[in-house]
Design an enzyme around this catalytic site. Structure first.
Site, PDB file in Angstrom:
ATOM      1  CE  LYS A   1     130.531  12.855  25.357  1.00  0.00           C
ATOM      2  NZ  LYS A   1     131.826  12.310  24.960  1.00  0.00           N
TER       3      LYS A   1
ATOM      4  NE  ARG B   1     129.875  10.163  33.702  1.00  0.00           N
ATOM      5  CZ  ARG B   1     130.948  10.631  32.948  1.00  0.00           C
ATOM      6  NH1 ARG B   1     131.115   9.842  31.714  1.00  0.00           N
ATOM      7  NH2 ARG B   1     130.972  11.880  32.906  1.00  0.00           N
TER       8      ARG B   1
ATOM      9  NE  ARG C   1     144.301  16.778  26.251  1.00  0.00           N
ATOM     10  CZ  ARG C   1     143.087  16.518  27.000  1.00  0.00           C
ATOM     11  NH1 ARG C   1     142.377  17.167  27.003  1.00  0.00           N
ATOM     12  NH2 ARG C   1     143.233  15.299  27.750  1.00  0.00           N
TER      13      ARG C   1
ATOM     14  NE  ARG D   1     146.435  16.260  30.897  1.00  0.00           N
ATOM     15  CZ  ARG D   1     145.140  16.521  30.996  1.00  0.00           C
ATOM     16  NH1 ARG D   1     144.734  17.767  31.612  1.00  0.00           N
ATOM     17  NH2 ARG D   1     144.297  15.574  30.694  1.00  0.00           N
TER      18      ARG D   1
ATOM     19  NE  ARG E   1     140.034   9.991  28.660  1.00  0.00           N
ATOM     20  CZ  ARG E   1     140.712  10.772  28.023  1.00  0.00           C
ATOM     21  NH1 ARG E   1     142.027  11.068  27.668  1.00  0.00           N
ATOM     22  NH2 ARG E   1     139.966  11.828  27.702  1.00  0.00           N
TER      23      ARG E   1
END
Length: 216
Positions: free
Chosen positions: A14, A89, A128, A162, A173
């Site tokens: 996005k 949201r 990542r 992380r 998530r």
């Protein structure tokens, strides 16, 4: 005029698509995060109201966020159109937004969902990693270091991932976001303004599809 919302799960692309849409169509990019920061810094009445919740560790109520959005949509740069980022949201927020856009005569023209399968998103998000020395962020798939094992920015050779980028955390998530995203897609589908694009293509191809939808 284009008044647009982009939907999609984390990692769908996005952010990349938003930047290109803003550049191409000269829309005001309205991010709820930026809005909160600006309103609090400028000490507007709604900003101070939001700050009182944040300072006490509470979530800002939908009605307060909606007031901020309404304030922002009245600014001059939205006259040629806007892209909303981070709001709504939930369907409750979508209904509040509908009331706002009716009042201001700035109704949504498009809602575009960037669709990517869960497997691909998990691969993207858990690829990542970061440089321990300077914090530069890389992605094994889309943005690796130019020289393997060496940070482009500081030349460091120690990297870490992380906790929230680990596959099991990423999966959780995505589940949380999917629960919010699906009702929103249904809400806007019923309104007849939802379009979907395949987010598993290259960013150029994704933008081409979005461009064609918006040009109509």
């Amino acid at each position: 005029m284009i008044n647009l919302i982009l939907l999609g799960l984390p990692g769908a692309g996005k952010g990349t698509a938003s930047e290109r849409i803003v550049d191409e169509f000269h829309l005001a990019h309205i991010s709820t995060g930026d809005m909160f920061r600006e309103a609090i810094a400028n000490e507007t009445p709604v900003g101070l109201e939001a700050k009182s919740y944040i300072d006490n560790g509470n979530l800002v109520p939908d009605e307060v966020t909606a007031k901020l959005v309404e304030e922002r949509l009245q600014q001059k740069d939205t006259e040629k159109g806007f892209i909303l980022d981070g709001f709504p949201r939930t369907t409750v927020q979508a209904e509040l937004l509908e009331d706002i856009t009716k009042r201001l005569d700035k109704r949504l023209t498009n809602v575009i969902s960037i669709d990517v399968s869960e497997d691909v998103l998990i691969k993207r998000l858990s690829a990542r990693y970061m440089c321990k020395a300077c914090g530069a962020t890389y992605n094994k798939i889309s943005n690796p270091t130019k020289v393997e094992g060496k940070c482009d920015r500081c030349g460091g050779s120690e990297f870490y991932q992380r906790d929230d980028d680990k596959p099991e955390v990423v999966k959780n998530r995505l589940e949380v976001n999917k629960k919010m995203n699906t009702p929103l897609k249904d809400f806007y589908d019923k309104k007849g303004i939802l379009s979907s694009v395949n987010g598993e293509q290259t960013p150029d191809k994704v933008f081409e599809e979005i461009y064609d939808i918006l040009k109509k």
